[in-house]
Scaffold this motif. Sequence first.
Motif, PDB file in Angstrom:
ATOM      1  N   GLU A  38      32.065 -30.046  82.682  1.00 33.23           N
ATOM      2  CA  GLU A  38      31.253 -29.134  81.868  1.00 33.23           C
ATOM      3  C   GLU A  38      32.131 -28.240  80.997  1.00 33.23           C
ATOM      4  O   GLU A  38      33.090 -27.618  81.477  1.00 33.23           O
ATOM      5  CB  GLU A  38      30.364 -28.276  82.771  1.00 33.23           C
ATOM      6  N   ASN A  39      31.818 -28.225  79.699  1.00 29.13           N
ATOM      7  CA  ASN A  39      32.526 -27.429  78.684  1.00 29.13           C
ATOM      8  C   ASN A  39      33.969 -27.880  78.447  1.00 29.13           C
ATOM      9  O   ASN A  39      34.739 -27.175  77.804  1.00 29.13           O
ATOM     10  CB  ASN A  39      32.513 -25.930  79.050  1.00 29.13           C
ATOM     11  N   LEU A  40      34.315 -29.057  78.958  1.00 28.47           N
ATOM     12  CA  LEU A  40      35.667 -29.576  78.738  1.00 28.47           C
ATOM     13  C   LEU A  40      35.610 -30.989  78.164  1.00 28.47           C
ATOM     14  O   LEU A  40      36.311 -31.900  78.625  1.00 28.47           O
ATOM     15  CB  LEU A  40      36.477 -29.566  80.042  1.00 28.47           C
ATOM     16  N   ALA A  41      34.756 -31.172  77.174  1.00 33.44           N
ATOM     17  CA  ALA A  41      34.675 -32.448  76.476  1.00 33.44           C
ATOM     18  C   ALA A  41      35.317 -32.271  75.107  1.00 33.44           C
ATOM     19  O   ALA A  41      34.699 -31.736  74.187  1.00 33.44           O
ATOM     20  CB  ALA A  41      33.216 -32.886  76.337  1.00 33.44           C
ATOM     21  N   PRO A  42      36.556 -32.703  74.934  1.00 32.79           N
ATOM     22  CA  PRO A  42      37.249 -32.461  73.665  1.00 32.79           C
ATOM     23  C   PRO A  42      36.565 -33.180  72.497  1.00 32.79           C
ATOM     24  O   PRO A  42      36.105 -34.317  72.635  1.00 32.79           O
ATOM     25  CB  PRO A  42      38.644 -33.055  73.901  1.00 32.79           C
ATOM     26  N   VAL A  43      36.500 -32.520  71.369  1.00 35.93           N
ATOM     27  CA  VAL A  43      36.070 -33.146  70.125  1.00 35.93           C
ATOM     28  C   VAL A  43      37.340 -33.418  69.320  1.00 35.93           C
ATOM     29  O   VAL A  43      38.147 -32.514  69.087  1.00 35.93           O
ATOM     30  CB  VAL A  43      35.087 -32.252  69.352  1.00 35.93           C
ATOM     31  N   ILE A  44      37.518 -34.652  68.902  1.00 35.51           N
ATOM     32  CA  ILE A  44      38.806 -35.092  68.368  1.00 35.51           C
ATOM     33  C   ILE A  44      38.947 -34.740  66.886  1.00 35.51           C
ATOM     34  O   ILE A  44      38.022 -34.933  66.092  1.00 35.51           O
ATOM     35  CB  ILE A  44      38.981 -36.605  68.570  1.00 35.51           C
ATOM     36  N   SER A  45      40.123 -34.268  66.538  1.00 39.35           N
ATOM     37  CA  SER A  45      40.479 -34.021  65.143  1.00 39.35           C
ATOM     38  C   SER A  45      41.107 -35.269  64.524  1.00 39.35           C
ATOM     39  O   SER A  45      40.676 -35.740  63.485  1.00 39.35           O
ATOM     40  CB  SER A  45      41.455 -32.843  65.061  1.00 39.35           C
ATOM     41  N   HIS A  46      42.120 -35.841  65.202  1.00 44.69           N
ATOM     42  CA  HIS A  46      42.811 -37.004  64.666  1.00 44.69           C
ATOM     43  C   HIS A  46      43.671 -37.631  65.748  1.00 44.69           C
ATOM     44  O   HIS A  46      43.846 -37.066  66.832  1.00 44.69           O
ATOM     45  CB  HIS A  46      43.675 -36.620  63.463  1.00 44.69           C
ATOM     46  N   GLY A  47      44.188 -38.820  65.431  1.00 48.22           N
ATOM     47  CA  GLY A  47      45.046 -39.510  66.371  1.00 48.22           C
ATOM     48  C   GLY A  47      46.193 -40.199  65.670  1.00 48.22           C
ATOM     49  O   GLY A  47      46.111 -40.541  64.484  1.00 48.22           O
ATOM     50  N   SER A  48      47.260 -40.425  66.410  1.00 52.63           N
ATOM     51  CA  SER A  48      48.416 -41.156  65.901  1.00 52.63           C
ATOM     52  C   SER A  48      49.086 -41.844  67.080  1.00 52.63           C
ATOM     53  O   SER A  48      49.464 -41.177  68.058  1.00 52.63           O
ATOM     54  CB  SER A  48      49.404 -40.221  65.206  1.00 52.63           C
ATOM     55  N   GLY A  49      49.205 -43.158  67.000  1.00 58.24           N
ATOM     56  CA  GLY A  49      49.802 -43.885  68.108  1.00 58.24           C
ATOM     57  C   GLY A  49      48.990 -43.715  69.376  1.00 58.24           C
ATOM     58  O   GLY A  49      47.788 -43.942  69.388  1.00 58.24           O
ATOM     59  N   ALA A  50      49.653 -43.292  70.441  1.00 57.21           N
ATOM     60  CA  ALA A  50      48.989 -43.122  71.736  1.00 57.21           C
ATOM     61  C   ALA A  50      48.505 -41.696  71.964  1.00 57.21           C
ATOM     62  O   ALA A  50      48.091 -41.355  73.070  1.00 57.21           O
ATOM     63  CB  ALA A  50      49.940 -43.525  72.855  1.00 57.21           C
ATOM     64  N   HIS A  51      48.538 -40.862  70.911  1.00 58.77           N
ATOM     65  CA  HIS A  51      48.177 -39.461  71.071  1.00 58.77           C
ATOM     66  C   HIS A  51      46.985 -39.091  70.193  1.00 58.77           C
ATOM     67  O   HIS A  51      46.803 -39.654  69.111  1.00 58.77           O
ATOM     68  CB  HIS A  51      49.368 -38.558  70.717  1.00 58.77           C
ATOM     69  N   VAL A  52      46.186 -38.157  70.689  1.00 59.24           N
ATOM     70  CA  VAL A  52      45.100 -37.578  69.892  1.00 59.24           C
ATOM     71  C   VAL A  52      45.170 -36.063  70.008  1.00 59.24           C
ATOM     72  O   VAL A  52      45.713 -35.515  70.975  1.00 59.24           O
ATOM     73  CB  VAL A  52      43.711 -38.078  70.341  1.00 59.24           C
ATOM     74  N   TRP A  53      44.615 -35.402  69.003  1.00 57.97           N
ATOM     75  CA  TRP A  53      44.544 -33.947  68.972  1.00 57.97           C
ATOM     76  C   TRP A  53      43.084 -33.534  68.889  1.00 57.97           C
ATOM     77  O   TRP A  53      42.307 -34.130  68.125  1.00 57.97           O
ATOM     78  CB  TRP A  53      45.286 -33.402  67.754  1.00 57.97           C
ATOM     79  N   ILE A  55      40.072 -30.431  68.259  1.00 58.99           N
ATOM     80  CA  ILE A  55      39.911 -29.394  67.240  1.00 58.99           C
ATOM     81  C   ILE A  55      40.325 -28.022  67.741  1.00 58.99           C
ATOM     82  O   ILE A  55      40.381 -27.064  66.974  1.00 58.99           O
ATOM     83  CB  ILE A  55      38.474 -29.357  66.688  1.00 58.99           C
ATOM     84  N   ASP A  56      40.649 -27.938  69.057  1.00 65.35           N
ATOM     85  CA  ASP A  56      41.208 -26.702  69.595  1.00 65.35           C
ATOM     86  C   ASP A  56      42.726 -26.678  69.488  1.00 65.35           C
ATOM     87  O   ASP A  56      43.359 -25.685  69.864  1.00 65.35           O
ATOM     88  CB  ASP A  56      40.792 -26.541  71.062  1.00 65.35           C
ATOM     89  N   GLY A  57      43.312 -27.776  68.980  1.00 65.01           N
ATOM     90  CA  GLY A  57      44.755 -27.818  68.793  1.00 65.01           C
ATOM     91  C   GLY A  57      45.537 -28.419  69.925  1.00 65.01           C
ATOM     92  O   GLY A  57      46.776 -28.426  69.883  1.00 65.01           O
ATOM     93  N   ASN A  58      44.855 -28.942  70.947  1.00 61.78           N
ATOM     94  CA  ASN A  58      45.549 -29.557  72.078  1.00 61.78           C
ATOM     95  C   ASN A  58      45.906 -31.014  71.775  1.00 61.78           C
ATOM     96  O   ASN A  58      45.121 -31.741  71.171  1.00 61.78           O
ATOM     97  CB  ASN A  58      44.666 -29.519  73.329  1.00 61.78           C
ATOM     98  N   LEU A 381      42.988 -33.338  82.045  1.00 64.49           N
ATOM     99  CA  LEU A 381      42.807 -32.678  80.749  1.00 64.49           C
ATOM    100  C   LEU A 381      43.748 -31.487  80.599  1.00 64.49           C
ATOM    101  O   LEU A 381      44.389 -31.310  79.566  1.00 64.49           O
ATOM    102  CB  LEU A 381      41.356 -32.226  80.589  1.00 64.49           C
ATOM    103  N   ALA A 382      43.790 -30.660  81.634  1.00 65.27           N
ATOM    104  CA  ALA A 382      44.639 -29.466  81.574  1.00 65.27           C
ATOM    105  C   ALA A 382      46.118 -29.840  81.432  1.00 65.27           C
ATOM    106  O   ALA A 382      46.907 -29.078  80.866  1.00 65.27           O
ATOM    107  CB  ALA A 382      44.430 -28.609  82.820  1.00 65.27           C
ATOM    108  N   GLY A 383      46.472 -31.044  81.906  1.00 67.07           N
ATOM    109  CA  GLY A 383      47.853 -31.505  81.789  1.00 67.07           C
ATOM    110  C   GLY A 383      48.121 -32.289  80.516  1.00 67.07           C
ATOM    111  O   GLY A 383      49.228 -32.809  80.332  1.00 67.07           O
ATOM    112  N   GLY A 384      47.103 -32.405  79.652  1.00 69.26           N
ATOM    113  CA  GLY A 384      47.304 -33.096  78.385  1.00 69.26           C
ATOM    114  C   GLY A 384      47.155 -34.600  78.470  1.00 69.26           C
ATOM    115  O   GLY A 384      47.778 -35.333  77.686  1.00 69.26           O
ATOM    116  N   VAL A 385      46.317 -35.061  79.392  1.00 74.44           N
ATOM    117  CA  VAL A 385      46.054 -36.495  79.530  1.00 74.44           C
ATOM    118  C   VAL A 385      44.554 -36.718  79.399  1.00 74.44           C
ATOM    119  O   VAL A 385      43.764 -36.182  80.183  1.00 74.44           O
ATOM    120  CB  VAL A 385      46.565 -37.046  80.879  1.00 74.44           C
ATOM    121  N   LEU A 386      44.160 -37.500  78.413  1.00 78.49           N
ATOM    122  CA  LEU A 386      42.753 -37.826  78.156  1.00 78.49           C
ATOM    123  C   LEU A 386      42.528 -39.235  78.682  1.00 78.49           C
ATOM    124  O   LEU A 386      42.953 -40.216  78.057  1.00 78.49           O
ATOM    125  CB  LEU A 386      42.473 -37.743  76.658  1.00 78.49           C
TER     126      LEU A 386
END
Length: 441
Positions: A38-53, A55-58, A381-386
Amino acid sequence: MDTEEFQLPRSRMANERLHAMIPGGAHTYAKGDDQWPENLAPVISHGSGAHVWDIDGNRYIEYGSGLRSVSLGHAHPRVLEAVRRELDRGSNFVRPSIVEVEAAERFLATVPTAEMVKFAKNGSDVTTAAVRLARAVTGRPRVAICGDHPFFSVDDWFIGTTPMSAGIPAATTELTVAFPYGDLAATEELLTRYQDEIACLILEPAGHTEPPPGYLAGLRELADRHGCVLIFDEMITGLRWSEAGAQGLYGVVPDLSTFGKALGNGFAVSALAGRRQLMEWGGLRHSGDRVFLLSTTHGAETHSLAAAMAVQTTYAEEGITAQLHALGERLAAGVRAAAAGMGVGDHVVVRGRASNLVFATLDENRQPSQQYRTLFLRQLLAGGVLAPSFVVSSALGDADIDRTVDVVAQACAVYRKALDAADPTPWLAGRPVKPVFRRLA
């Protein structure tokens, strides 16, 4: 980062905007925010390779990219180059483009077990076309689906069998029957019970486990003996199992097969392929009743076909399938070791072929648990793994895998605490994640 400090305020607001305009808040139910804490569903800004960012900047290391479709990583240069070459040449015309010829030739060279191919935009279009064709060819009404496969199509013949069957007439659903994966005797019993009524057997040829020895060949023999069409759904297995899919790996040739997902590396393209004798029923060079096989305005849009050709070339020239297996094996070994090291090796369980890994989250009784899945996802998520799964892309590097394993280890330490307390609730911070297929929202 401490999970208590990890917040996604911009994503949370964007999710509210999504729900206000889009039923479910996403265009695919599997991407819904109900699939995330709950309240931790990231909305994606963009991606490159194996990484995505988001809209909160993570920034996240991403798995299962695009519901398994982005197997080469986001914005892959060879794919983008192929698409750019077509951008200033138009995309859709009143007659077929030469790109359609080239794409068909490329596909049939990649999947030599098929003799003809027709392209579309999504998997449901081609699986439904395969079912329609099977019914036309056999003159039979019933469809036999493998009951162990979670999804075949958005169309009534399949969705009517799920808990989300609202709006689908019972008479339609009654024409779909199910057989268990790996059980030839049960399948033969079904074919005998509905003798001369079943048009096709449709299944994913492999899933979280390898097919039992002789199973696919046995299905081939059953289909031939009972006069029904054998259809392989290769949406996931296509390219990930081998360049020619599971049929290329296991050496059993279906009558029809369907491909998508990895075929376009995120671009919208799918394919129905199969034996010429059947596929021609949807063409102009036969004398029987015409079958409305596939006819879509955007099915042969040139940009996606260019992407598909580039994907297949990249797989062949760079050995992508082998890379996916190697990355998956490294990840699976690391996750299993991390889970075992934290005392939760029997509760955080990695399953599936190395190129298509999923994970199960089991409670103190070793039963599947949405609560423990929620806890695990929050920590990742908190560790930067989606990671709704651990399905790899070839863009992952060793450092990404190592970082993921470190985050999993931290998550497993919290998991152990919850197991010891026999209650994960304090670590959820909200409702648990939900299964996609359920009757009520």
